[in-house]
Motif scaffolding. Sequence first.
Motif, PDB file in Angstrom:
ATOM      1  N   ARG A  97       0.836  -1.211   0.000  1.00 48.23           N
ATOM      2  CA  ARG A  97       0.000   0.000   0.000  1.00 48.23           C
ATOM      3  C   ARG A  97       0.866   1.256   0.000  1.00 48.23           C
ATOM      4  O   ARG A  97       0.595   2.206  -0.746  1.00 48.23           O
ATOM      5  CB  ARG A  97      -0.926  -0.004   1.219  1.00 48.23           C
ATOM      6  N   ALA A 100       2.304   1.741  -3.398  1.00 46.19           N
ATOM      7  CA  ALA A 100       1.284   2.247  -4.323  1.00 46.19           C
ATOM      8  C   ALA A 100       1.052   3.736  -4.111  1.00 46.19           C
ATOM      9  O   ALA A 100       0.935   4.507  -5.082  1.00 46.19           O
ATOM     10  CB  ALA A 100      -0.018   1.468  -4.136  1.00 46.19           C
ATOM     11  N   LEU A 101       0.989   4.160  -2.869  1.00 53.76           N
ATOM     12  CA  LEU A 101       0.746   5.573  -2.578  1.00 53.76           C
ATOM     13  C   LEU A 101       1.911   6.442  -3.040  1.00 53.76           C
ATOM     14  O   LEU A 101       1.704   7.563  -3.542  1.00 53.76           O
ATOM     15  CB  LEU A 101       0.487   5.764  -1.087  1.00 53.76           C
ATOM     16  N   CYS A 156      -2.999  -1.377 -11.717  1.00 53.91           N
ATOM     17  CA  CYS A 156      -4.093  -2.200 -11.206  1.00 53.91           C
ATOM     18  C   CYS A 156      -3.634  -3.626 -10.944  1.00 53.91           C
ATOM     19  O   CYS A 156      -3.903  -4.197  -9.875  1.00 53.91           O
ATOM     20  CB  CYS A 156      -5.259  -2.194 -12.195  1.00 53.91           C
ATOM     21  N   LEU A 160      -3.020  -2.303  -7.196  1.00 53.71           N
ATOM     22  CA  LEU A 160      -4.387  -2.127  -6.699  1.00 53.71           C
ATOM     23  C   LEU A 160      -5.104  -3.459  -6.487  1.00 53.71           C
ATOM     24  O   LEU A 160      -5.727  -3.681  -5.438  1.00 53.71           O
ATOM     25  CB  LEU A 160      -5.181  -1.233  -7.661  1.00 53.71           C
ATOM     26  N   LEU A 163      -4.112  -5.392  -3.401  1.00 53.19           N
ATOM     27  CA  LEU A 163      -4.623  -4.728  -2.201  1.00 53.19           C
ATOM     28  C   LEU A 163      -6.111  -4.996  -2.016  1.00 53.19           C
ATOM     29  O   LEU A 163      -6.581  -5.219  -0.888  1.00 53.19           O
ATOM     30  CB  LEU A 163      -4.355  -3.222  -2.286  1.00 53.19           C
ATOM     31  N   GLY A 202     -14.025   0.445  -4.949  1.00 49.63           N
ATOM     32  CA  GLY A 202     -13.005   0.301  -5.983  1.00 49.63           C
ATOM     33  C   GLY A 202     -13.302  -0.749  -7.011  1.00 49.63           C
ATOM     34  O   GLY A 202     -12.741  -0.726  -8.114  1.00 49.63           O
ATOM     35  N   ILE A 246      -7.942   7.322  -6.979  1.00 51.35           N
ATOM     36  CA  ILE A 246      -7.306   6.042  -6.647  1.00 51.35           C
ATOM     37  C   ILE A 246      -6.555   6.165  -5.324  1.00 51.35           C
ATOM     38  O   ILE A 246      -6.574   5.255  -4.490  1.00 51.35           O
ATOM     39  CB  ILE A 246      -6.361   5.592  -7.777  1.00 51.35           C
ATOM     40  N   ASP A 247      -5.926   7.308  -5.113  1.00 49.44           N
ATOM     41  CA  ASP A 247      -5.201   7.555  -3.865  1.00 49.44           C
ATOM     42  C   ASP A 247      -6.159   7.469  -2.671  1.00 49.44           C
ATOM     43  O   ASP A 247      -5.860   6.818  -1.659  1.00 49.44           O
ATOM     44  CB  ASP A 247      -4.525   8.921  -3.926  1.00 49.44           C
ATOM     45  N   ILE A 250      -7.160   3.793  -2.006  1.00 49.92           N
ATOM     46  CA  ILE A 250      -6.113   2.966  -1.409  1.00 49.92           C
ATOM     47  C   ILE A 250      -5.889   3.328   0.055  1.00 49.92           C
ATOM     48  O   ILE A 250      -5.642   2.459   0.896  1.00 49.92           O
ATOM     49  CB  ILE A 250      -4.819   3.068  -2.237  1.00 49.92           C
ATOM     50  N   ARG A 251      -6.006   4.604   0.382  1.00 54.32           N
ATOM     51  CA  ARG A 251      -5.839   5.007   1.780  1.00 54.32           C
ATOM     52  C   ARG A 251      -6.921   4.421   2.676  1.00 54.32           C
ATOM     53  O   ARG A 251      -6.706   4.247   3.888  1.00 54.32           O
ATOM     54  CB  ARG A 251      -5.819   6.536   1.894  1.00 54.32           C
ATOM     55  N   LEU A 253      -8.199   1.394   2.253  1.00 55.41           N
ATOM     56  CA  LEU A 253      -8.041  -0.053   2.317  1.00 55.41           C
ATOM     57  C   LEU A 253      -7.099  -0.434   3.458  1.00 55.41           C
ATOM     58  O   LEU A 253      -6.116   0.252   3.721  1.00 55.41           O
ATOM     59  CB  LEU A 253      -7.466  -0.598   1.006  1.00 55.41           C
TER      60      LEU A 253
END
Length: 471
Positions: A97, A100-101, A156, A160, A163, A202, A246-247, A250-251, A253
């Motif tokens: 994660r 990804a961020l 992805c 993504l 995750l 998502g 998307i940010d 993900i935050r 998750l």
Amino acid sequence: MAAPDTGIRVEPGSFRDPANRVFHAGDEVLRGLGPEGARDWRALSGSAFFAELLAEGKVCGTEQVDPARLPGWTAVLRHERIPFVSHPYEWSFAMLRDAALLHLEILRRALSAGFTTKDGSAYNLQWRGAAPVFIDVGSFAPLAEGEPWAGYRQFCQTLLYPLLLQAHLGLDFQPWLRARVDGIEPDAMRRLFRGTRRLLPGVPTHVHLHGAMQGRNARASTTEVRAQLRAAGYSRDLALATVRGIDRLIRRLDRRDEGSHWVDYQRTCSYTPRDREEKERFVEAAVRTAGTPRLVLDLGANDGRYARIAARHAAQVVAVEQDPAVVDALYRALRAEGERRILPLVMDLADPSPGGGWRGVERAAFARRARADVVLALAVVHHLALGRNVPLGDLLDQLVAYARPGGRLVAEFVHPEDPMARRLLANKPDGLFPDYRRDEFARLLAARCRIERQQELPCGTRTLYQAVVGG
């Protein structure tokens, strides 16, 4: 293009972008740039956003050097060397994660400055301890207005989707990424996220809509797809809005806590405080004896107690643990501490990461990457020998192979009468391991190494050994 035979070797995992290629020259990491890559570098190196990323340590250190270093290339860059190269299927949830961020932050800042990244792979990131760093400088290119992010599908599939698997379904993503170097395909995700799962955060946009769009445009060329997007009004502002969306996703998750016996291992194991104190002293003395090791491997690291001791004296410690939940807890603790010398990794030592990708060398096997000055094998021998039926001789061969010649191996032998050994033997046929004895372990170790010292812990059922590999 290839460098002449001057001791420079090509990086097997860098062939996918024809505009540039990575090489190793001793401890140096060089990147050869073709004409297109050199043009992109000139624009990038003069940009304020890239200078800021370098200063913040979010992109690996990079400088231009004499192009004669790599004949046949238009320009040559030199990068900082990452202490230990790891793969996304060796990371925990929080590590993936955070990677990804960082990728999204770099893309957002690039878009704002008129640049983009040509791909979105998790392999574009590595680690300085518990801090991610973007390494694919050759991925940056000037942005063409109306052009979609070419790396969306890779992002992805390698970031993504893994995750989402872990956060929504509680499935460890590591086996999925290890099985396919290009990540998890949208079709596989669509099969997993059916019924009410289709509506999980998502999933509608990045799984089902993405998969449908991919299917609809399967026969269209990249040029045609770009033209369609420009005609539909796709813009940099829309691309930025997508990245921010998307940010935010993900935050939100997080790893589903399924519980783990090993998270509490240090509290529930059979060590007494005196045993632990003696063991800590033994380990610290062994690492200190090695001078200032460049690399220490802590195999079966659990909560990182001994990795932290090794890090007092070593430049880099790689802490390997099989349980993803344990590694995730360790990583979050190291991140909170700002630790830059300890890299935690998820790996089953009875099934370590093999070579993968093209010709089996695009992603190097763990055994090829691990050439440590000190190998710590504490409370791990009995798990492999009794729990996984690995013969002691074979086990020691592998432990020795993880060390460089002249390096040190610190191993703990848990006697058959120890409570933990008895627990592992409880469901095994009687007499299955006649050679699992302290004298036999010592004999096999002495045949491969020079034993410098040994110490029996106060409990009387565990013995520590310090040995020089190849000595």
